[in-house]
Design a protein around this motif. Sequence first.
Motif, PDB file in Angstrom:
ATOM      1  N   ASP A 395       0.867  -1.179   0.000  1.00 43.58           N
ATOM      2  CA  ASP A 395       0.000   0.000   0.000  1.00 43.58           C
ATOM      3  C   ASP A 395       0.906   1.232   0.000  1.00 43.58           C
ATOM      4  N   GLU A 409      -3.575 -10.340   3.489  1.00 43.43           N
ATOM      5  CA  GLU A 409      -4.749  -9.629   3.990  1.00 43.43           C
ATOM      6  C   GLU A 409      -5.748  -9.298   2.890  1.00 43.43           C
ATOM      7  N   HIS A 410      -5.292  -9.320   1.642  1.00 44.52           N
ATOM      8  CA  HIS A 410      -6.157  -8.922   0.521  1.00 44.52           C
ATOM      9  C   HIS A 410      -6.018  -9.912  -0.637  1.00 44.52           C
ATOM     10  N   GLU A 412      -8.195 -11.276  -2.640  1.00 44.39           N
ATOM     11  CA  GLU A 412      -8.987 -10.962  -3.828  1.00 44.39           C
ATOM     12  C   GLU A 412      -8.347  -9.847  -4.638  1.00 44.39           C
ATOM     13  N   LYS A 413      -7.786  -8.875  -3.934  1.00 42.57           N
ATOM     14  CA  LYS A 413      -7.096  -7.785  -4.623  1.00 42.57           C
ATOM     15  C   LYS A 413      -5.874  -8.328  -5.370  1.00 42.57           C
TER      16      LYS A 413
END
Length: 451
Positions: A395, A409-410, A412-413
């Motif tokens: 990020d 943590e992400h 799908e991203k």
Amino acid sequence: MSKTFLLSLLCLSLDGFVLSGANPPNVILMMADDLGYNDLSCYGSKRQKTPVLDKLAAEGLRLTSFYAGATVCTPSRMALLTGAYPPRLGWNGGVVGYGLKPHNGLAPQARTMGEVFKEAGYKTALIGKWHLGDTPELHPMGQGFDLTYFIDKSNNQTKKLWRGRELEADPFDNRRLTENFIKEAVAFVKSNKKNSFFLYLPFSAPHFPAQAHPDWKGKSANGSYGDVVEELDGRIGDLLKVLADEELEKNTIVVFMSDNGTEPGQKKWGSGEPFRGLKWSALEGGTRVPCILRFPDLIPAGEVTDKLTTAIDLLPTLAGACGIKLKKGPGIAPKLDGLNLWASLQGKTKTHPRKSLLYWHGWAMPQAIRVGDFKLYLDKVKEIPATNKGPVLIDLSTDPGEEKDLASEHPEKVKDMKALAEKLLSEIEENSMPLGGPARKGERKTGHWLK
């Protein structure tokens, strides 16, 4: 023909610019060589002072999420001039003279910014560093520039200075190249003050060897590198003063940028802080560079934007700002990857067209994609050990140093960004053109986690 129609022609509005019989805007596109993100005082430098470019930023727009076209010289220039990602132009790694043979470069068939403006009736000039091929076929005279005064490689690779097809100096004095380029630029502007002009001014400074001009030696607090940067700033001031003196300032779009991040051999003096990575690297410091845009009354003064913007966007954006409609269809190559961001940069739109960005290493390995504030690494990168185990998600809004992996943590991203990268890279491969010069074989390169 009705009077109303004639009046509408005379008052043709170009994205907020009303001609009313005046010339379309002039464009001066300046590019430093290997200048890092943190090398101007308006971008946080404490090592050298750049009052001229600081003032330019105060009078225009300073971009903080601007990316050069590539992380090394040759492909960066390919991208800037054509509005296309470098692999679409046949680039498969390296720069002309190092990894890329001097008789290869930007194909003459590729549409360039010079050709776009020349066809629109502009007087055009290339003054500075070319680095897109050494042969007469690949020199800039055939790429839309009326006037050319240039070195055809980096200042550590050649000692020849050209004026058109004539050799101007051999050897040139490296200490005086910036001075020479600005003198030519000033003469070009003065001789074309009654015409619309496009001036592409890619400096060789502060590329190594950074050798200070005698009048600037020892003036900075950052050795010869700082002296060279401060001279560059001062000389740009001379050019901007001419715009003011000739009453061209309000009708001239001025852009300043760098071609890539800090050269590894100059990291003692150059800086990409707060980002990691240097020239050749896909880390932020390799391609995230300063960019300043000024167009009085049309671009808001003194503003800073973090809107994602890249060098490939400058061709369609500047053309749009000048009311030039880019041709499309068969015979127009390469396919455009850049987007017209003019209205967004003026603050006229709620959404920004540029949503994503692809990154390649300097040897043309696709390594990452950015979507919004997130960047996904799709290859093994030595500076980020976690990439040895799988894709790494960063990020950038909270982690400019690219230290924390958020992939777990992400999920799908990660999946969506990887799919988008695969789609974009596949399309580029299917719709690319060969390099200029003799045909050369190039292996297909794929990031480790894309295989």
